[in-house]
Design an enzyme around this catalytic site. Structure first.
Site, PDB file in Angstrom:
ATOM      1  N   GLY A 169      -3.493  15.451  -6.261  1.00 29.84           N
ATOM      2  CA  GLY A 169      -2.721  15.044  -7.428  1.00 29.84           C
ATOM      3  C   GLY A 169      -1.579  14.142  -7.001  1.00 29.84           C
ATOM      4  O   GLY A 169      -1.618  13.486  -5.967  1.00 29.84           O
ATOM      5  N   GLY A 170      -0.521  14.153  -7.809  1.00 29.45           N
ATOM      6  CA  GLY A 170       0.640  13.309  -7.520  1.00 29.45           C
ATOM      7  C   GLY A 170       1.304  13.638  -6.199  1.00 29.45           C
ATOM      8  O   GLY A 170       2.073  12.824  -5.667  1.00 29.45           O
ATOM      9  N   GLY A 403      -4.721 -21.679   9.183  1.00 28.00           N
ATOM     10  CA  GLY A 403      -3.586 -20.955   8.617  1.00 28.00           C
ATOM     11  C   GLY A 403      -3.246 -19.722   9.428  1.00 28.00           C
ATOM     12  O   GLY A 403      -2.081 -19.300   9.483  1.00 28.00           O
ATOM     13  N   ALA A 404      -4.255 -19.153  10.077  1.00 27.47           N
ATOM     14  CA  ALA A 404      -4.010 -17.942  10.869  1.00 27.47           C
ATOM     15  C   ALA A 404      -3.081 -18.242  12.053  1.00 27.47           C
ATOM     16  O   ALA A 404      -2.341 -17.371  12.503  1.00 27.47           O
ATOM     17  CB  ALA A 404      -5.332 -17.361  11.349  1.00 27.47           C
TER      18      ALA A 404
END
Ligand code: HXC
Length: 513
Positions: A169-170, A403-404
């Site tokens: 859960g949370g 770009g790397a």
């Protein structure tokens, strides 16, 4: 007085029993230690000082007023690990399944506040059935109080979460907001909704282990950074991890004594294969560069095309981010960018210098990557490395394409020292791909196009597949011999120790999340 002392002793003895012998036996039968045993093994012997041992819940509904356990399902306090102070909480599954009541949450908040006040790491040992069902919204409020503190503490003190039982859960969001998560195999799980809800909503049949066990989160989701075979192994990993970290963001990680030697490592000259398209294990380079046996890998099983972890360089803690040619040729993709960005930001928060080892052919192409946001996710790493103000050194061992090249701690985004090996290829793309584009017409018109391509490829490689055009422009500070790498790095990190960077005034940046 004697009577009064006896009364205290009786209460403390009861607190130490948690939910009682029968439930302790059940915990052991599952292969799990109790909360107190975990703390005993985590902290230096005799260093634990408990806070709140006599806290009890305040619930009266559902006959709860007749079920009072001192401590209310969580043991909290402070102590030392290898002589350094830490604050700790350990949920006690033997008391209402370690479920979180209002008072249980208050105890956790109190020890978190203590850790913030004195500037020491907080370690949470989680083993809980979630919200105390008998308490309803009071328990939910307690969780939110913890979450809020996790955020306030982020970047101020290291926060470590070990998952040593259920976490559903949370409740999963507190560990998720801490810096490192460890999970114990087969006895722990984390999920937002369990297998029954999954079956109802999506009709998928899945076991707890498959849905949210340690291996699942280590390999598929990346939610956990470490997995351990059992509680003791998990505790040993926490102790090892703490050794690389400072106490808080204004502190430096503790250095170990080290006497400098020649630091030449001939072994580094023979790791790269002759064929530039053949893989090699970047970990072999890491091992040769760092102090012997000090590499502590983080997120080892997740996004294996990038390797991140802590190590020591001449006794001092550093963080390493390294492309891994062994996996997907070391390409950057969604997962590896996220993994490296998060690690980079942790190191920057806590004054841990960064070493970036580069052998990257670019970003991974394809619809899967584009539709999963390689643009935003790749930008995370670019942002994180640009933003980091700790000492940053780069070594390009082989490929640094496109770009790397920019992303992987280039000079342009603020690296302090950029080194390249003679084998480095710093270019827009590989020689073959580049030749196919720029010499296409010439190749197509040739009598033997294949031969022409090879010739053009060689021509392009000679011109660009080397470190020299980058070095000529000062993008690379020095082309170094592989055997000198360790020596250069020790000197580099030493000269950068007092680096000061003034950032423009702002509230906070807006990292592409
Ligand atoms: C109160 C709980 C409890 C809970 C377990 N217990 N979970 N008591 N609140 N949430 C108690 C049991 O009644 C039992 O008490 C003891 O703990 C041990 O539980 P068992 O079921 O016997 O253990 P086991 O078979 O190992 O199963 C563990 C378990 C199961 C899988 C965690 O107990 C379970 O499913 N619990 C409920 C989980 C749940 O739905 N929690 C709420 C989730 S919602 P006795 O007296 O017999 O020893 C949530 C929201 C959080 O957490 C939101 C935050 C924002």
């Amino acid at each position: 007085m004697k009577e009064k002392i006896k009364k205290v002793e009786e209460k403390i003895a009861l607190a130490k029993l948690g939910g009682g012998k029968k439930r302790i036996d059940t915990q052991h039968a599952k292969g799990k230690l109790t909360a107190r045993e975990r703390i005993h093994f985590l902290l230096d012997q005799g260093s634990f000082e408990e806070m709140g041992a006599l806290v009890t819940h305040r619930t009266k509904e559902f006959g709860m007023d007749k079920q009072i356990y001192y401590g209310d399902g969580v043991v909290t306090g402070f102590g030392t690990i290898h002589g350094r102070e830490v604050c700790v909480f350990a949920q006690d599954f033997t008391v209402f399944g370690g479920s979180l009541s209002e008072t249980h949450a208050e105890k956790i908040c109190k020890i978190m506040d203590m850790a913030m006040k004195i500037g020491v790491p907080i370690i949470g040992l989680n083993d809980s059935g979630g919200a105390r069902i008998q308490e309803g919204v009071r328990s939910l409020g307690g969780y939110a109080d913890i979450f809020h503190r996790n955020v306030k503490a982020s970047g101020v003190i290291p926060q470590i979460s070990a998952i040593m039982g259920p976490c559903a859960g949370g409740a999963v969001y507190s560990p998720a907001m801490t810096d490192f998560t460890l999970m114990v195999e087969n006895t722990s799980y984390m999920f937002v909704t369990g297998p029954n809800v999954v079956k109802t909503v999506t009709n998928e049949e899945v076991t707890s282990e498959e849905l949210g066990g340690a291996i699942t989160h280590a390999t598929k989701s990346g939610v956990t950074h470490f997995t351990a075979g059992n509680d003791l192994e998990c505790i040993a990993q926490i102790k090892q991890l703490i050794g690389y970290l400072p106490q808080n963001c204004e502190d430096a990680p503790k250095a170990l004594s080290y006497s400098l030697q020649t630091e030449i490592r001939e072994g580094l000259e023979t790791i790269l294969p002759e064929n530039v398209n053949q893989p090699y294990d970047m970990r072999h380079i890491i091992q040769e560069i760092i102090d012997a046996d000090t590499f502590f890998e983080v997120h080892k099983l997740y996004a294996e095309n990038i390797v991140v972890g802590f190590a020591r360089m001449a006794g001092k803690s550093i963080g390493i981010v390294a492309n891994q040619p062994m996996s997907l040729a070391g390409v950057l993709d969604v997962d590896s960018s996220k993994k490296a960005a998060r690690f980079t930001r942790f190191c920057d928060c806590f004054n841990i210098p960064l070493l970036v080892l580069v052998d990257v052919p670019g970003f991974l192409p394809g619809t899967d990557q584009e539709w999963n946001g390689i643009i935003t996710n790749g930008a995370k790493l670019l942002y994180a490395l640009s933003e980091a103000t700790v000492p940053k050194i780069t070594v390009i061992t082989r490929k640094a394409y496109g770009g790397a090249y920019d992303v992987m701690n280039s000079k342009h985004i603020g690296a302090d020292l950029n080194y390249a090996w003679p084998s480095a290829e710093i270019a827009v793309m590989g020689a073959k791909g580049a030749s196919e584009i720029i010499f296409r017409k010439e190749i197509m018109a040739a009598e033997d196009p294949e031969k022409k391509l090879v010739e053009k490829e060689r021509q392009y490689a000679e011109m660009f597949a080397n470190p020299f055009s980058a070095a000529e422009r000062g993008f690379i500070d020095e082309v170094i011999l592989p055997k000198d790498t360790r020596r250069k790095l020790i000197k580099g990190f030493s000269i950068l120790e007092n680096k000061v960077v003034n950032m423009p005034k702002k509230k906070h940046g807006n990292i592409p999340l």
